[in-house]
Write an enzyme that holds these catalytic residues in place. Structure first.
Site, PDB file in Angstrom:
ATOM      1  N   GLU A 162      17.921  87.077  10.292  1.00  0.00           N
ATOM      2  CA  GLU A 162      18.486  88.244   9.596  1.00  0.00           C
ATOM      3  C   GLU A 162      19.498  87.744   8.559  1.00  0.00           C
ATOM      4  O   GLU A 162      20.329  86.903   8.856  1.00  0.00           O
ATOM      5  CB  GLU A 162      19.139  89.171  10.627  1.00  0.00           C
ATOM      6  CG  GLU A 162      20.076  90.221  10.073  1.00  0.00           C
ATOM      7  CD  GLU A 162      19.452  91.158   9.036  1.00  0.00           C
ATOM      8  OE1 GLU A 162      18.342  91.672   9.252  1.00  0.00           O
ATOM      9  OE2 GLU A 162      20.100  91.365   7.980  1.00  0.00           O
ATOM     10  N   GLY A 196      16.351 110.398  13.272  1.00  0.00           N
ATOM     11  CA  GLY A 196      15.677 111.078  14.380  1.00  0.00           C
ATOM     12  C   GLY A 196      14.387 110.343  14.702  1.00  0.00           C
ATOM     13  O   GLY A 196      13.666 109.950  13.789  1.00  0.00           O
ATOM     14  N   ASP A 251       8.908  99.140   7.004  1.00  0.00           N
ATOM     15  CA  ASP A 251       9.039  99.441   5.575  1.00  0.00           C
ATOM     16  C   ASP A 251       8.507  98.312   4.697  1.00  0.00           C
ATOM     17  O   ASP A 251       8.081  98.564   3.566  1.00  0.00           O
ATOM     18  CB  ASP A 251      10.514  99.680   5.219  1.00  0.00           C
ATOM     19  CG  ASP A 251      10.950 101.112   5.511  1.00  0.00           C
ATOM     20  OD1 ASP A 251      10.221 101.810   6.237  1.00  0.00           O
ATOM     21  OD2 ASP A 251      12.013 101.520   5.010  1.00  0.00           O
ATOM     22  N   ARG A 256      24.095 111.188   1.849  1.00  0.00           N
ATOM     23  CA  ARG A 256      24.094 111.266   3.318  1.00  0.00           C
ATOM     24  C   ARG A 256      25.534 111.201   3.812  1.00  0.00           C
ATOM     25  O   ARG A 256      26.348 110.490   3.228  1.00  0.00           O
ATOM     26  CB  ARG A 256      23.348 110.062   3.930  1.00  0.00           C
ATOM     27  CG  ARG A 256      22.109 109.724   3.181  1.00  0.00           C
ATOM     28  CD  ARG A 256      21.691 108.285   3.337  1.00  0.00           C
ATOM     29  NE  ARG A 256      20.832 108.091   4.483  1.00  0.00           N
ATOM     30  CZ  ARG A 256      20.132 106.967   4.678  1.00  0.00           C
ATOM     31  NH1 ARG A 256      20.221 105.944   3.857  1.00  0.00           N
ATOM     32  NH2 ARG A 256      19.368 106.858   5.739  1.00  0.00           N
ATOM     33  N   ARG A 307      22.583 105.787  13.432  1.00  0.00           N
ATOM     34  CA  ARG A 307      21.842 104.553  13.145  1.00  0.00           C
ATOM     35  C   ARG A 307      22.568 103.311  13.627  1.00  0.00           C
ATOM     36  O   ARG A 307      21.994 102.441  14.279  1.00  0.00           O
ATOM     37  CB  ARG A 307      21.645 104.405  11.633  1.00  0.00           C
ATOM     38  CG  ARG A 307      20.552 105.249  11.083  1.00  0.00           C
ATOM     39  CD  ARG A 307      20.491 105.099   9.584  1.00  0.00           C
ATOM     40  NE  ARG A 307      19.441 105.921   9.055  1.00  0.00           N
ATOM     41  CZ  ARG A 307      18.226 105.472   8.726  1.00  0.00           C
ATOM     42  NH1 ARG A 307      17.944 104.211   8.819  1.00  0.00           N
ATOM     43  NH2 ARG A 307      17.310 106.301   8.280  1.00  0.00           N
TER      44      ARG A 307
HETATM   45  C1  LIG Z   1      17.637 109.020   3.878  1.00  0.00           C
HETATM   46  C2  LIG Z   1      16.681 108.459   4.882  1.00  0.00           C
HETATM   47  C3  LIG Z   1      16.498 109.125   6.083  1.00  0.00           C
HETATM   48  C4  LIG Z   1      15.550 108.648   7.005  1.00  0.00           C
HETATM   49  N1  LIG Z   1      15.386 109.308   8.186  1.00  0.00           N
HETATM   50  C5  LIG Z   1      14.473 108.852   9.076  1.00  0.00           C
HETATM   51  C6  LIG Z   1      14.292 109.517  10.325  1.00  0.00           C
HETATM   52  O1  LIG Z   1      14.951 110.515  10.637  1.00  0.00           O
HETATM   53  N2  LIG Z   1      13.369 109.001  11.187  1.00  0.00           N
HETATM   54  C7  LIG Z   1      12.634 107.871  10.903  1.00  0.00           C
HETATM   55  O2  LIG Z   1      11.821 107.439  11.732  1.00  0.00           O
HETATM   56  N3  LIG Z   1      12.794 107.232   9.726  1.00  0.00           N
HETATM   57  C8  LIG Z   1      13.702 107.675   8.824  1.00  0.00           C
HETATM   58  N4  LIG Z   1      13.882 107.003   7.643  1.00  0.00           N
HETATM   59  C9  LIG Z   1      13.122 105.760   7.406  1.00  0.00           C
HETATM   60  C10 LIG Z   1      13.742 104.598   8.171  1.00  0.00           C
HETATM   61  O3  LIG Z   1      15.128 104.534   7.876  1.00  0.00           O
HETATM   62  C11 LIG Z   1      13.079 103.288   7.784  1.00  0.00           C
HETATM   63  O4  LIG Z   1      11.682 103.445   7.861  1.00  0.00           O
HETATM   64  C12 LIG Z   1      13.503 102.175   8.725  1.00  0.00           C
HETATM   65  O5  LIG Z   1      14.903 102.017   8.691  1.00  0.00           O
HETATM   66  C13 LIG Z   1      12.827 100.873   8.324  1.00  0.00           C
HETATM   67  O6  LIG Z   1      13.206  99.869   9.216  1.00  0.00           O
HETATM   68  P1  LIG Z   1      12.777  98.367   8.946  1.00  0.00           P
HETATM   69  O7  LIG Z   1      13.331  97.585  10.076  1.00  0.00           O
HETATM   70  O8  LIG Z   1      11.321  98.303   8.685  1.00  0.00           O
HETATM   71  O9  LIG Z   1      13.505  97.990   7.582  1.00  0.00           O
HETATM   72  P2  LIG Z   1      15.083  97.877   7.306  1.00  0.00           P
HETATM   73  O10 LIG Z   1      15.842  98.854   8.105  1.00  0.00           O
HETATM   74  O11 LIG Z   1      15.240  97.934   5.833  1.00  0.00           O
HETATM   75  O12 LIG Z   1      15.475  96.442   7.841  1.00  0.00           O
HETATM   76  C14 LIG Z   1      15.159  95.284   7.122  1.00  0.00           C
HETATM   77  C15 LIG Z   1      16.056  94.157   7.603  1.00  0.00           C
HETATM   78  O13 LIG Z   1      15.634  92.940   6.982  1.00  0.00           O
HETATM   79  C16 LIG Z   1      16.758  92.244   6.484  1.00  0.00           C
HETATM   80  N5  LIG Z   1      16.277  91.436   5.347  1.00  0.00           N
HETATM   81  C17 LIG Z   1      15.843  91.870   4.150  1.00  0.00           C
HETATM   82  N6  LIG Z   1      15.461  90.838   3.380  1.00  0.00           N
HETATM   83  C18 LIG Z   1      15.649  89.714   4.113  1.00  0.00           C
HETATM   84  C19 LIG Z   1      15.419  88.330   3.856  1.00  0.00           C
HETATM   85  N7  LIG Z   1      14.923  87.899   2.692  1.00  0.00           N
HETATM   86  N8  LIG Z   1      15.724  87.437   4.829  1.00  0.00           N
HETATM   87  C20 LIG Z   1      16.217  87.865   6.034  1.00  0.00           C
HETATM   88  N9  LIG Z   1      16.452  89.156   6.311  1.00  0.00           N
HETATM   89  C21 LIG Z   1      16.163  90.084   5.376  1.00  0.00           C
HETATM   90  C22 LIG Z   1      17.748  93.338   6.084  1.00  0.00           C
HETATM   91  O14 LIG Z   1      19.077  92.858   6.036  1.00  0.00           O
HETATM   92  C23 LIG Z   1      17.518  94.364   7.197  1.00  0.00           C
HETATM   93  O15 LIG Z   1      18.341  94.114   8.306  1.00  0.00           O
HETATM   94  C24 LIG Z   1      14.794 107.471   6.706  1.00  0.00           C
HETATM   95  C25 LIG Z   1      14.997 106.801   5.497  1.00  0.00           C
HETATM   96  C26 LIG Z   1      15.924 107.288   4.590  1.00  0.00           C
HETATM   97  C27 LIG Z   1      16.101 106.551   3.291  1.00  0.00           C
END
Ligand SMILES: Cc1cc2nc3c(=O)[nH]c(=O)nc-3n(C[C@H](O)[C@H](O)[C@H](O)COP(=O)(O)OP(=O)(O)OC[C@H]3O[C@@H](n4cnc5c(N)ncnc54)[C@H](O)[C@@H]3O)c2cc1C
Length: 504
Positions: free
Chosen positions: A46, A59, A334, A211, A117
């Site tokens: 990370e 949620g 994502d 937010r 979160r």
């Molecule tokens: C306003 C808003 C409201 C939302 N509400 C909801 C909801 O109610 N319910 C729901 O299910 N989803 C919701 N979502 C979507 C949800 O937030 C995301 O889908 C989710 O957080 C994605 O998680 P992730 O772990 O895939 O990516 P991220 O949370 O983006 O995590 C990526 C991680 O990778 C790390 N990283 C990035 N690049 C590198 C690198 N090169 N080397 C090492 N580490 C790296 C970052 O620091 C981070 O910790 C919402 C999104 C938004 C914008």
């Protein structure tokens, strides 16, 4: 009902493969805990100094809850402990101009709960053994044996290069590195010729949001006890607001989403300094209840002593990846399929991805350790087949949610005013969309089918050399070619059925 996770030891056994998880967000940490439960070796890298999430709510939908249970029961129990109880088991939409109830969608009992979160990620993070997560490690690039510059001393493993100059090796790299994923770029470049050029990049959806977490007494003073006690959304032309309580009803999570005809100022930065006037302006023709909610947003970001933050909403709708893996690098969450927030689905899809990956990787370790032909297939070949199954079972659903999320926000923001104001028509559409996210996948079936497919593919790969040997032993490995009378034109044997040719 027994969980898939019940079939697995609570960690321990050393496995013949090692997985590098890039990113410690919701997806990466869930994947880590799924592998932990199944005894598959992994390390999370990370880039931040700790597990970080913003001060806002999230949620988790019923499908996400189910995936948590199957991945690792500790994930689910931690979520339940941290989540806010539902005021009512329903999701209610209000016409933002009249303040009248438009539609009420039942949610499963005690389901679709809201959390803070930062709190949920921190609590999940505590379940990952500290030696298996490395902070301050930003991935710069990954190199596979076919890539230029690959160090042949790395023994065929994937090399992960970090910005601090260090390198790590793994059998498989899974990018859970979020919407601006480096690993997605790597995959897209590897899949050349890609239809989308060198980057399958996220694009601006022409929506931005603000937010905040509002202390509950302030929120109650503004809109009353009932409206703060459970989940509501206020729809209207060009903007909407969603609210739900989190932190054991201590704060109201509030999200205002606003349509924007302009381009985003800088695509490399998804957050910009904002201004509360954007919110006032967007809701100025809404009912006083919605205006009161809009007024709850702070004027300033007190913690940073600066302006409030405006979040651009980006997704991968315009430029999706054509496949979620290339070689032995895959993406999840994502990084694979970033979607807007409007169906509350992105986090849950990442957890579903994590479930399937954890199960398939565990299956690879079992096949490797078996005393059947499957164990003769190399780890990297088995992994590539596991990733095919992963892609097969995740691509369609996740891309569909990305598309549907764009339709959902159009519905909430009155693109078609007639439908948006008609509770019956609106209810039908909104139910279809949410039910697609919540129920259109049988997670156990998905896992079982993908594992069966993997087993079959690995067995095929294992038998390939034997088949070749057999074909050669039986006459050069060519099938007979029958003439009109059904006799082979080469060896003269009768060959109604496909058989090996006896000609030299
Ligand atoms: C306003 C808003 C409201 C939302 N509400 C909801 C909801 O109610 N319910 C729901 O299910 N989803 C919701 N979502 C979507 C949800 O937030 C995301 O889908 C989710 O957080 C994605 O998680 P992730 O772990 O895939 O990516 P991220 O949370 O983006 O995590 C990526 C991680 O990778 C790390 N990283 C990035 N690049 C590198 C690198 N090169 N080397 C090492 N580490 C790296 C970052 O620091 C981070 O910790 C919402 C999104 C938004 C914008």
């Amino acid at each position: 009902m027994p969980s898939l996770a019940d079939n697995h030891p609570a960690s321990g056994s050393s496995a013949p493969l090692h997985v590098a998880i890039i990113g410690g967000g919701i997806t990466g940490i869930n994947l880590a805990l799924g592998l932990e439960r199944r005894g598959v070796s992994y390390t999370v890298y990370e880039r931040s100094p700790g597990l970080r999430e913003i001060g806002a709510g999230i949620g988790f939908s019923p499908n996400a809850e189910e995936a948590m249970k199957l991945l690792n029961p500790d994930i689910f129990s931690t979520y339940k402990r941290t989540a806010n109880p539902n005021g009512e088991d329903k999701f209610q939409w209000i016409n933002g101009l009249t303040d009248e109830l438009l539609y009420s969608l039942p949610v499963p009992k005690d389901g679709f709960l809201g959390c803070k979160r930062s709190e949920i990620l921190e609590e999940w993070g505590k379940l990952v053994p500290p030696e298996k997560i490395r902070f301050n490690k930003t991935v710069q690039s990954v190199l596979e044996p076919v890539d230029e510059g690959y160090d042949t001393n790395a023994g065929g493993k994937v090399l992960v290069k970090f910005t601090d100059g260090s390198t790590e090796k793994a059998d498989l790299v899974i990018g859970c590195d979020g919407i601006r994923s480096r690993l997605r770029t790597h995959i897209n470049t590897s899949l050349s010729p890609s239809p989308f050029g060198p980057t399958a990049k996220p694009s601006y959806t022409h929506k931005f949001c603000y937010r905040a977490l509002i202390p509950m007494p302030l929120a109650v003073e503004a809109v009353g006890q009932y409206r703060t006690s459970t989940r509501f959304m206020y729809n209207g032309p060009g903007a909407h607001i969603i609210t739900y309580p989190v932190g054991n009803n201590s704060v109201l999570n509030i999200l205002a989403v606003i349509s924007d005809a302009n381009e985003w100022a800088d695509e490399k930065i998804h957050v910009l300094p904002g201004n509360k006037d954007d919110i006032r302006q967007a809701f100025k023709n809404f009912h006083p209840t919605v205006q009161k909610l809009a007024e709850l947003f702070p004027e300033k970001n007190e913690a940073a002593d600066g302006p409030i933050i405006k979040w651009g909403i980006f997704d991968t709708y315009d430029y999706p990846l054509s496949k979620y893996f290339a070689g032995r690098v895959a993406v999840a969450g994502d990084a694979a399929h970033a979607t807007g927030p409007h169906l509350g689905a992105g986090g849950g899809l990442g957890i579903e991805d994590a479930l399937l990956l954890a199960e398939l990787l565990h299956k690879v370790t079992k096949l490797q350790a078996s005393d059947g032909y499957e164990s003769e297939v190399s780890v990297d070949k088995s992994l590539e087949r596991a990733l095919c199954e992963y892609n097969e079972f995740r691509y369609k659903r996740t891309q569909q949610v990305v598309r549907m999320t764009r339709d959902a926000v159009d519905l909430f923001q009155w693109k078609d005013e007639k439908v948006a104001k008609d509770g019956k028509k609106y209810g039908k559409l909104v139910t279809q969309m949410f039910h697609y996210v919540w129920h259109d996948v049988d997670l156990k079936e998905m896992v079982d089918s993908a594992k069966r497919g993997l087993e079959w593919k690995v067995l095929e790969a294992a038998l390939e050399p034997y088949e070749k040997e057999m074909r050669e032993a039986m006459g050069g490995g060519k099938y007979c070619e029958p003439d009109e009378d059904g006799e082979c034109i080469h060896c003269g044997m009768a060959c109604e059925d496909r058989m090996y040719c006896q000609a030299d």
